[in-house]
Motif scaffolding. Structure first.
Motif, short mmCIF file in Angstrom:
data_model
loop_
_atom_site.label_atom_id
_atom_site.label_comp_id
_atom_site.label_asym_id
_atom_site.label_seq_id
_atom_site.Cartn_x
_atom_site.Cartn_y
_atom_site.Cartn_z
N ASP A 54 0.85 -1.19 0.00
CA ASP A 54 0.00 0.00 0.00
C ASP A 54 0.88 1.25 0.00
OD1 ASP A 54 -2.25 -1.57 0.13
OD2 ASP A 54 -2.61 -1.25 2.28
N ASN A 247 -2.97 -2.66 -5.02
CA ASN A 247 -2.87 -2.22 -3.62
C ASN A 247 -3.55 -0.86 -3.45
OD1 ASN A 247 0.06 -3.84 -4.07
ND2 ASN A 247 -1.09 -4.34 -2.22
N LYS A 248 -3.61 -0.41 -2.20
CA LYS A 248 -4.35 0.82 -1.87
C LYS A 248 -3.45 2.07 -1.88
CE LYS A 248 -8.17 -0.89 0.98
NZ LYS A 248 -7.97 -2.34 0.82
#
Length: 341
Positions: A54, A247-248
């Motif tokens: 992330d 992913n974030k």
């Protein structure tokens, strides 16, 4: 959409007047933006919600002591300036109080003449262009004469100026702190990096666009003031890779969120950028850059409450805010944090 839909009751005693002794001691309300489910945690628990791969995006702007108290040279009347944007030849756009007393040609002195400002242009909504004359280095004089521009709802004096700066503040230029970043310590950021979270930086110099109140009844009629932003090629490259891998991208603060959305909206991806943004995010907006947001608790009917409502839904936000009031969370700049994930 009516502004009144974003109102809520907030007791004055919940407005945090001073920072906690330890930055990371704040509470954390975690809101699932899809389901509305809420968890009540400690801020250091944020590492449980961030996974390897992330990206945590921080605004590295640095607050300048932008509040200047002076007197008109001709009458001695008291004048207050809030410096907003620096232009060429020591000229600044400044919010002036009382603006009606400052016309083109008006001179205001600060520090018994160490700094003299001359109004060279009258702009809208109490803003003036002020050209400064002085001997020496401007920012050294500003450090001596200026005050940290704390929001009007903070009545107490701030003993340590550094507590209104993030630990990663680097690029001078803000009239207010990106407050969601105030919770982080250097140790916490190191722990997150060791876990595999990619910690990257953008810059947005916080000005009137972020904290000016909404003075119209309909959201669509509100106009944001422009704020300067920039993103490096290295940050853009990391964020694009994070997106590609699924992913974030987690924005720290509404300033980071507005910068990321400005760039992603213009380009379809993240790219090296320098510019000005007046983006106004409210319900109905489709997010293109961020996946999650860490933020503080905001003022009723503010553009910031509208932004978080756009991300997590107005009903979810107002329900979470009501619960935060019941559980006596601390609100606004020196208050607790909220993670929308």
């Amino acid at each position: 959409m009516d502004v009144s839909q974003f109102d809520f009751d907030l007791p004055d005693e919940l407005i945090a007047q001073s920072p906690l002794a330890n930055r990371a001691d704040s509470r954390l309300l975690v809101l699932n933006k899809e389901t509305g489910e809420r968890d009540h945690r400690h801020f250091t628990d944020i590492k449980e919600y961030l996974q390897p791969g992330d990206a945590l995006v921080l605004n590295d702007t640095k607050v300048i002591p932008a509040r200047l108290l002076g007197t008109k040279l001709d009458t001695g009347a008291k004048i207050e300036l809030l410096l907003l944007h620096e232009g060429e030849s020591h000229t600044w756009e400044a919010l002036v109080k009382p603006a009606k007393r400052v016309k083109v040609g008006t001179k205001v002195e600060f520090g018994e003449g160490k700094l003299v400002g001359t109004c060279v242009e009258e702009m809208d909504e109490g803003i003036r262009k002020i050209q400064f004359s002085f001997e020496g280095i401007f920012h050294e004089i500003l450090d001596e004469l200026g005050e940290m521009p704390l929001p009007p709802y903070i009545q107490e004096q701030l003993d340590e100026k550094d507590r209104y700066q993030t630990v990663f503040a680097k690029n001078r230029g803000s009239a207010a702190a990106p407050t969601a970043g105030l919770h982080f310590t250097k140790e916490m950021l190191k722990e997150l990096e060791e876990k595999g979270v990619k910690v990257v930086f953008i810059t947005l110099h916080v000005g009137l666009g972020t904290f000016r109140p909404v003075s119209v009844d309909s959201i669509e009629d509100h106009k944001m003031h422009s704020e300067f932003y920039q993103m490096s090629s290295s940050t853009a490259e990391v964020l694009n890779q994070v997106k590609r891998l699924g992913n974030k991208v987690v924005a720290v603060g509404t300033t980071s969120a507005r910068t990321l959305e400005t760039i992603a909206s213009k380009n379809g991806e993240f790219v090296e950028s320098v510019g000005w943004t007046d983006i106004f995010i409210f319900p109905g907006y489709e997010f293109k850059g961020i996946d999650a947001l860490l933020t503080n608790f905001h003022l009723p009917k503010s553009t910031l409450v509208m932004l978080v409502s756009a991300l997590a839904g107005k009903k979810n936000i107002l329900t979470a805010y009501k619960e935060a009031v019941e559980k006596k969370y601390r609100f606004f700049s020196f208050g607790d944090a909220m993670l929308l994930i």
